[in-house]
Design a protein around this motif. Structure first.
Motif, short mmCIF file in Angstrom:
data_model
loop_
_atom_site.label_atom_id
_atom_site.label_comp_id
_atom_site.label_asym_id
_atom_site.label_seq_id
_atom_site.Cartn_x
_atom_site.Cartn_y
_atom_site.Cartn_z
N MET A 1 -14.93 14.26 -31.05
CA MET A 1 -14.46 14.91 -29.83
C MET A 1 -13.24 14.18 -29.31
SD MET A 1 -16.43 15.46 -26.20
CE MET A 1 -16.40 13.75 -25.80
N LYS A 2 -12.20 14.91 -28.92
CA LYS A 2 -11.00 14.31 -28.37
C LYS A 2 -10.73 14.90 -27.00
CE LYS A 2 -6.14 13.31 -29.41
NZ LYS A 2 -6.31 11.87 -29.25
N VAL A 3 -10.65 14.03 -25.99
CA VAL A 3 -10.39 14.48 -24.63
C VAL A 3 -9.09 13.85 -24.19
CG1 VAL A 3 -11.25 14.57 -22.29
CG2 VAL A 3 -12.86 14.59 -24.18
N THR A 4 -8.16 14.66 -23.71
CA THR A 4 -6.86 14.14 -23.33
C THR A 4 -6.62 14.33 -21.84
OG1 THR A 4 -5.83 16.25 -23.84
CG2 THR A 4 -5.90 14.62 -25.60
N GLY A 5 -5.60 13.62 -21.33
CA GLY A 5 -5.20 13.79 -19.95
C GLY A 5 -6.10 13.12 -18.94
N VAL A 6 -6.97 12.22 -19.33
CA VAL A 6 -7.85 11.56 -18.39
C VAL A 6 -7.08 10.45 -17.68
CG1 VAL A 6 -9.93 10.20 -18.13
CG2 VAL A 6 -9.89 12.10 -19.72
N ARG A 7 -7.03 10.49 -16.37
CA ARG A 7 -6.31 9.47 -15.62
C ARG A 7 -7.23 8.36 -15.13
NH1 ARG A 7 -1.16 10.79 -14.21
NH2 ARG A 7 -0.49 12.92 -14.63
N VAL A 308 -14.22 0.06 -24.70
CA VAL A 308 -14.90 1.36 -24.66
C VAL A 308 -14.22 2.29 -23.65
CG1 VAL A 308 -17.04 2.54 -24.02
CG2 VAL A 308 -17.13 0.49 -25.45
N TYR A 309 -13.96 1.79 -22.44
CA TYR A 309 -13.33 2.62 -21.42
C TYR A 309 -11.90 2.99 -21.82
CZ TYR A 309 -16.97 2.60 -17.86
OH TYR A 309 -18.13 2.83 -17.17
N ASP A 310 -11.20 2.06 -22.44
CA ASP A 310 -9.84 2.37 -22.90
C ASP A 310 -9.88 3.49 -23.93
OD1 ASP A 310 -7.01 1.99 -23.38
OD2 ASP A 310 -7.58 0.91 -25.19
N ARG A 311 -10.82 3.43 -24.86
CA ARG A 311 -10.92 4.47 -25.87
C ARG A 311 -11.28 5.82 -25.24
NH1 ARG A 311 -14.35 7.21 -28.96
NH2 ARG A 311 -16.30 6.23 -28.33
N TYR A 312 -12.26 5.81 -24.34
CA TYR A 312 -12.64 7.05 -23.70
C TYR A 312 -11.50 7.63 -22.86
CZ TYR A 312 -17.63 6.71 -24.89
OH TYR A 312 -18.83 6.68 -25.55
N ALA A 313 -10.74 6.76 -22.19
CA ALA A 313 -9.66 7.24 -21.32
C ALA A 313 -8.53 7.87 -22.12
CB ALA A 313 -9.12 6.07 -20.50
N GLY A 318 -13.91 7.50 -31.96
CA GLY A 318 -14.70 6.30 -32.16
C GLY A 318 -14.88 5.99 -33.64
N ASP A 319 -15.59 4.90 -33.91
CA ASP A 319 -15.79 4.51 -35.30
C ASP A 319 -17.06 5.11 -35.89
OD1 ASP A 319 -17.62 3.10 -33.88
OD2 ASP A 319 -17.02 1.11 -34.56
N GLY A 320 -17.64 6.07 -35.16
CA GLY A 320 -18.85 6.70 -35.67
C GLY A 320 -20.08 5.83 -35.46
N LEU A 321 -21.21 6.35 -35.89
CA LEU A 321 -22.47 5.64 -35.70
C LEU A 321 -23.07 5.15 -37.01
CD1 LEU A 321 -24.16 7.96 -33.04
CD2 LEU A 321 -22.89 5.85 -32.65
N THR A 322 -22.26 5.13 -38.08
CA THR A 322 -22.80 4.77 -39.39
C THR A 322 -23.44 3.39 -39.37
OG1 THR A 322 -21.19 6.14 -40.54
CG2 THR A 322 -22.26 4.41 -41.81
N GLY A 323 -22.72 2.38 -38.84
CA GLY A 323 -23.27 1.03 -38.81
C GLY A 323 -24.55 0.94 -38.01
#
Length: 362
Positions: A1-7, A308-313, A318-323
């Motif tokens: 999922m990619k969310v853009t424009g989050v301030r 985490v917040y930087d990535r979400y913003a 993400g790197d997935g849940l494989t590990g």
């Protein structure tokens, strides 16, 4: 999922037990202060909302912890802040996770930071992964050792090869955990308490692995026996050929978080900070004609949350849940192996050894 424009991002903590109240909340307050500071390294990258942190806990009654506004339901939280611009810290025990995750998703929350372990068995893992697909959730599992300054030094040593190839690793994560083990069953076995952190770290450093051996012990104390909660141990072999041993003694009189990497031409021994009382890590390097020790600041959880917040913003993938899925599978295999033999009882009376009943190398 990619969310853009989050301030800016709101925060909702679900579950104010030990991990929510004692770990996530104070770290969030620290991270928000860093982000708001003109001198903070992350002030531009991490847009925390000025809205107070919201929290929901079905068992909690006012007054709330400092810095938190309590809501009476998840629906109230969704009506108070925009779910599409919110990071949820899901700090409930694994057994209560699926229903809460489904409710959050139904209310529009998509960015969810899940406290470890992701699940305690394969059924629970399957449920979480199906919910993730159904609702297009962007899940992150709390794994702050991966953001640790010590871990980055270990990665560099493996990558640079100055000490030769990595041959083996041992990780110990010990602490006294008598009262919580006796009175609360939020974790079914000792494999579910500390070992998810250690195991995820091992997979990060040496790659995917399969189980070689495992053992656990009962906690017997004060006339009470708590099955499989005295300690746990597992041995792995990685696809790279590296051998890893991980041990966790929950009857230890002291806290210890230690990792040892054996290379062809030397040894690294690292000590992670043991509690929120001190954020100093240590790394000792030994090789032919060389023996040194380095001390440095290592506030891994704050660094992890900022990432985490930087990535979400920014909407980065993400790197997935494989590990983390591999962690659940390996721990499930270890439990299955241990269940085929009666656990060892760790007795505590007088001056009994704190590691009695655990493998000799603990």
């Amino acid at each position: 999922m990619k969310v853009t424009g989050v301030r800016m991002l709101h925060t909702l903590i679900v579950g104010l037990g030990r991990s929510g109240r004692k770990l996530h909340l104070p770290t969030l307050l620290r991270a928000r202060a860093l982000a708001a500071s003109a001198d903070g390294d992350h002030s531009a990258a991490v847009p925390f909302s000025a809205h107070p942190i919201l929290a929901f806990d079905r068992r909690l009654t006012p007054p709330p912890p400092a810095g938190v506004t309590l809501v009476r339901s998840l629906a109230e939280a969704a009506a108070t802040i925009d779910p599409s611009r919110t990071v949820v810290h899901l700090c409930t025990p694994p057994y209560a996770r699926a229903s809460t995750l489904n409710e959050l998703a139904g209310l529009g929350f998509r960015r969810i930071l899940v406290e470890k372990p992701l699940a305690t068995d394969l059924f629970g893992l399957d449920v979480v992964l199906r919910l993730r697909r159904r609702w297009d959730l962007d899940l992150t599992v709390t794994a702050h050792w991966l953001a640790s300054a010590l871990t980055e030094r270990l990665r560099s040593a493996i990558r640079d090869g100055d000490l030769g190839a990595l041959r083996s690793m041992s990780i110990v994560q010990h602490k006294p955990r008598f009262q919580r083990s006796r009175h609360r069953r939020d974790h079914p076995t000792a494999f579910d308490v500390e070992i998810p952190h250690s195991l995820r770290l091992a997979l990060d450093l040496a790659g995917r692995a399969h189980l070689l051996d495992a053992s656990w012990s009962d906690l017997v104390f004060g006339g009470t026996r708590v099955p499989a909660m005295g300690g746990a141990h597992l041995s792995l072999v990685h696809a790279s050929g590296v051998r890893t041993d991980i041990s966790s003694d929950l009857t230890s009189p002291v806290r210890e978080r230690r990792i040892t990497l054996e290379f062809e031409e030397g040894t690294l021994t690292g000590h992670y900070p043991c509690s929120d009382a001190d954020d100093t890590a240590q790394l000792r390097t030994r090789s032919a004609g060389h023996d040194s020790r380095e001390l440095f600041t290592d506030d891994a959880l704050t660094a992890f949350l900022l990432r985490v917040y930087d990535r979400y913003a920014t909407g980065r993938a993400g790197d997935g849940l494989t590990g983390h899925s591999d962690v659940v599978r390996l721990i499930t295999a270890a439990k299955t192996l241990c269940a085929s033999a009666p656990p060892v009882a760790v007795q505590h009376a007088g001056a009994a050894s704190p590691t009695e009943g655990l493998p000799a190398h603990v």
